[in-house]
Design a protein around this motif. Structure first.
Motif, PDB file in Angstrom:
ATOM      1  N   ALA A  83       0.829  -1.202   0.000  1.00 27.26           N
ATOM      2  CA  ALA A  83       0.000   0.000   0.000  1.00 27.26           C
ATOM      3  C   ALA A  83       0.862   1.250   0.000  1.00 27.26           C
ATOM      4  CB  ALA A  83      -0.922  -0.003   1.216  1.00 27.26           C
ATOM      5  N   ALA A  84       1.923   1.265   0.797  1.00 29.27           N
ATOM      6  CA  ALA A  84       2.804   2.428   0.847  1.00 29.27           C
ATOM      7  C   ALA A  84       3.465   2.675  -0.495  1.00 29.27           C
ATOM      8  CB  ALA A  84       3.865   2.236   1.928  1.00 29.27           C
ATOM      9  N   THR A 121      -0.933   5.770   4.585  1.00 28.82           N
ATOM     10  CA  THR A 121      -1.390   4.447   4.184  1.00 28.82           C
ATOM     11  C   THR A 121      -1.702   3.612   5.395  1.00 28.82           C
ATOM     12  OG1 THR A 121       0.838   3.534   4.208  1.00 28.82           O
ATOM     13  CG2 THR A 121       0.097   4.502   2.151  1.00 28.82           C
ATOM     14  N   ALA A 122      -2.506   2.595   5.188  1.00 32.71           N
ATOM     15  CA  ALA A 122      -2.815   1.625   6.232  1.00 32.71           C
ATOM     16  C   ALA A 122      -2.095   0.334   5.922  1.00 32.71           C
ATOM     17  CB  ALA A 122      -4.331   1.398   6.298  1.00 32.71           C
ATOM     18  N   ALA A 123      -2.138  -0.595   6.871  1.00 31.77           N
ATOM     19  CA  ALA A 123      -1.497  -1.887   6.656  1.00 31.77           C
ATOM     20  C   ALA A 123      -2.147  -2.605   5.497  1.00 31.77           C
ATOM     21  CB  ALA A 123      -1.629  -2.738   7.922  1.00 31.77           C
ATOM     22  N   PRO A 124      -1.353  -3.247   4.629  1.00 27.91           N
ATOM     23  CA  PRO A 124      -1.937  -3.969   3.498  1.00 27.91           C
ATOM     24  C   PRO A 124      -2.774  -5.144   3.969  1.00 27.91           C
ATOM     25  CG  PRO A 124       0.427  -4.399   3.676  1.00 27.91           C
ATOM     26  CD  PRO A 124       0.102  -3.308   4.648  1.00 27.91           C
ATOM     27  N   ASP A 125      -3.919  -5.300   3.340  1.00 22.80           N
ATOM     28  CA  ASP A 125      -4.830  -6.388   3.656  1.00 22.80           C
ATOM     29  C   ASP A 125      -4.441  -7.594   2.832  1.00 22.80           C
ATOM     30  OD1 ASP A 125      -6.963  -8.132   3.910  1.00 22.80           O
ATOM     31  OD2 ASP A 125      -8.482  -6.566   3.871  1.00 22.80           O
ATOM     32  N   PRO A 126      -4.374  -8.807   3.429  1.00 21.45           N
ATOM     33  CA  PRO A 126      -4.031  -9.983   2.633  1.00 21.45           C
ATOM     34  C   PRO A 126      -4.979 -10.229   1.476  1.00 21.45           C
ATOM     35  CG  PRO A 126      -3.898 -10.467   4.969  1.00 21.45           C
ATOM     36  CD  PRO A 126      -4.527  -9.105   4.837  1.00 21.45           C
ATOM     37  N   LYS A 127      -6.242  -9.808   1.585  1.00 23.49           N
ATOM     38  CA  LYS A 127      -7.198 -10.020   0.505  1.00 23.49           C
ATOM     39  C   LYS A 127      -7.990  -8.737   0.263  1.00 23.49           C
ATOM     40  CE  LYS A 127      -7.757 -14.984   1.259  1.00 23.49           C
ATOM     41  NZ  LYS A 127      -8.685 -16.084   1.542  1.00 23.49           N
ATOM     42  N   PRO A 128      -7.333  -7.675  -0.193  1.00 22.74           N
ATOM     43  CA  PRO A 128      -8.024  -6.417  -0.373  1.00 22.74           C
ATOM     44  C   PRO A 128      -8.806  -6.397  -1.665  1.00 22.74           C
ATOM     45  CG  PRO A 128      -5.786  -6.172  -1.053  1.00 22.74           C
ATOM     46  CD  PRO A 128      -5.944  -7.590  -0.553  1.00 22.74           C
ATOM     47  N   SER A 129      -9.646  -5.396  -1.788  1.00 27.91           N
ATOM     48  CA  SER A 129     -10.329  -5.152  -3.049  1.00 27.91           C
ATOM     49  C   SER A 129      -9.699  -3.940  -3.703  1.00 27.91           C
ATOM     50  CB  SER A 129     -11.821  -4.912  -2.801  1.00 27.91           C
ATOM     51  OG  SER A 129     -11.990  -3.794  -1.946  1.00 27.91           O
ATOM     52  N   GLU A 150       6.065  -0.732  10.838  1.00 26.90           N
ATOM     53  CA  GLU A 150       5.155  -1.432  11.754  1.00 26.90           C
ATOM     54  C   GLU A 150       3.908  -1.892  11.020  1.00 26.90           C
ATOM     55  OE1 GLU A 150       4.280   0.531  15.373  1.00 26.90           O
ATOM     56  OE2 GLU A 150       6.376   0.756  15.969  1.00 26.90           O
ATOM     57  N   ASP A 151       3.379  -1.041  10.135  1.00 21.58           N
ATOM     58  CA  ASP A 151       2.228  -1.456   9.331  1.00 21.58           C
ATOM     59  C   ASP A 151       2.588  -2.629   8.443  1.00 21.58           C
ATOM     60  OD1 ASP A 151       0.620   0.493  10.414  1.00 21.58           O
ATOM     61  OD2 ASP A 151       0.874   1.899   8.753  1.00 21.58           O
ATOM     62  N   ASN A 165       2.001  -8.454   7.352  1.00 21.48           N
ATOM     63  CA  ASN A 165       2.524  -9.811   7.234  1.00 21.48           C
ATOM     64  C   ASN A 165       1.834 -10.755   8.205  1.00 21.48           C
ATOM     65  OD1 ASN A 165       4.280  -9.302   5.180  1.00 21.48           O
ATOM     66  ND2 ASN A 165       6.130  -9.289   6.423  1.00 21.48           N
ATOM     67  N   ARG A 166       1.591 -10.287   9.421  1.00 21.75           N
ATOM     68  CA  ARG A 166       0.886 -11.132  10.399  1.00 21.75           C
ATOM     69  C   ARG A 166      -0.535 -11.424   9.922  1.00 21.75           C
ATOM     70  NH1 ARG A 166       2.338 -10.020  16.704  1.00 21.75           N
ATOM     71  NH2 ARG A 166       4.564  -9.581  16.495  1.00 21.75           N
TER      72      ARG A 166
END
Length: 255
Positions: A29-30, A43-51, A141-142, A147-148
């Motif tokens: 995302a960044a 930006t926010a943390a990337p979602d493993p399954k984003p749209s 950190e995001d 990743n988690r």
């Protein structure tokens, strides 16, 4: 476990392509925001399954293989870095060659799949172009949190649950020199994760794009177009690995 056994095990696991928009995997995302807006947005943390197009997607795409192990047609021994980074003890100062650029990209990708923010940040500082480095480092950190989430580890911050793991093993590479100071690189890797002790490990096949630029006497990574077409991920030991002209990465005596 031998490579042949690993190959057979991979066929029983979920296969996916995790399409990422830049050289540091966890900060999709960044990187996309930086590439499009010059880094002016948060930006926010990337979602493993984003749209949408602002993050990675996971789609089963690996082609089935019912045959036995097929040895790679071509291998490449990527050069080592001549020094270690000030933080993270990561290899840096790669040769000013296309192979050196590919080696940097592989090292960056391997380090990016980390559950620890400090390690993610160390990789950003070691491998990102100065144009993006500071902005990306603030999102470390995001990145670790993303990743988690990708590995389905709960909670996504704080101490890791016992047995939670996330490991990346680069298995193939392609690289094309745009000019003497710019090289486009694709890294093919297996990413294996387990959410906790006793959980069955899941392995995905991943194709990661990146562009390496010669900067300050070393190769550094810059964002790539998130919409660029990528090859389907394939496993080493299958005929598709050779058909798609991947170079198997040789490290020491191991492919």
């Amino acid at each position: 476990m031998t490579l042949d056994l690993q190959t057979r095990a991979q066929r029983r696991m979920r296969r996916a392509i995790f399409v990422l928009g830049g050289i540091v995997l966890v900060l999709v995302a960044a990187l996309v925001v930086i590439a499009v807006t010059g880094g002016s947005s948060t930006t926010a943390a990337p979602d493993p399954k984003p749209s949408g197009s602002a993050g990675p997607s996971a789609t089963p795409t690996a082609r089935p293989n019912n045959g036995g192990y097929v040895a790679p047609n071509e291998t490449v021994k990527l050069p080592d870095g001549a020094a270690k980074s000030a933080t993270g003890n990561l290899p840096v100062q790669f040769p000013h060659t296309p192979e050196g650029a590919a080696a940097m990209a592989v090292a960056s990708v391997r380090n990016a799949w980390s559950l620890e923010p400090a390690q993610v940040r160390a990789g950003i500082l070691a491998y990102s172009s100065s144009q993006y480095r500071d902005q990306m480092a603030t999102a470390a950190e995001d990145g670790a949190r993303g990743n988690r989430q990708y590995a389905k580890i709960t909670p996504d911050t704080g101490p890791l649950p016992a047995g939670a793991t996330l490991n990346a093993w680069p298995i193939g590479v392609k690289f094309t020199a745009v000019n003497s100071n710019t090289v486009d690189v694709l890294v093919l890797l297996r990413v294996t994760h387990a959410a906790r002790e006793g959980a069955d490990p899941v392995t995905n096949l991943v194709v990661s794009p990146g562009r390496a630029v010669w900067e300050g006497g070393d190769w550094k990574g810059t964002p790539t177009d998130p919409g660029q077409p990528l090859p389907d991920p394939v496993d080493i030991g299958t005929p598709f690995f050779n058909e798609d002209k991947w170079l198997a990465i040789q490290e020491g005596d191991r492919l």
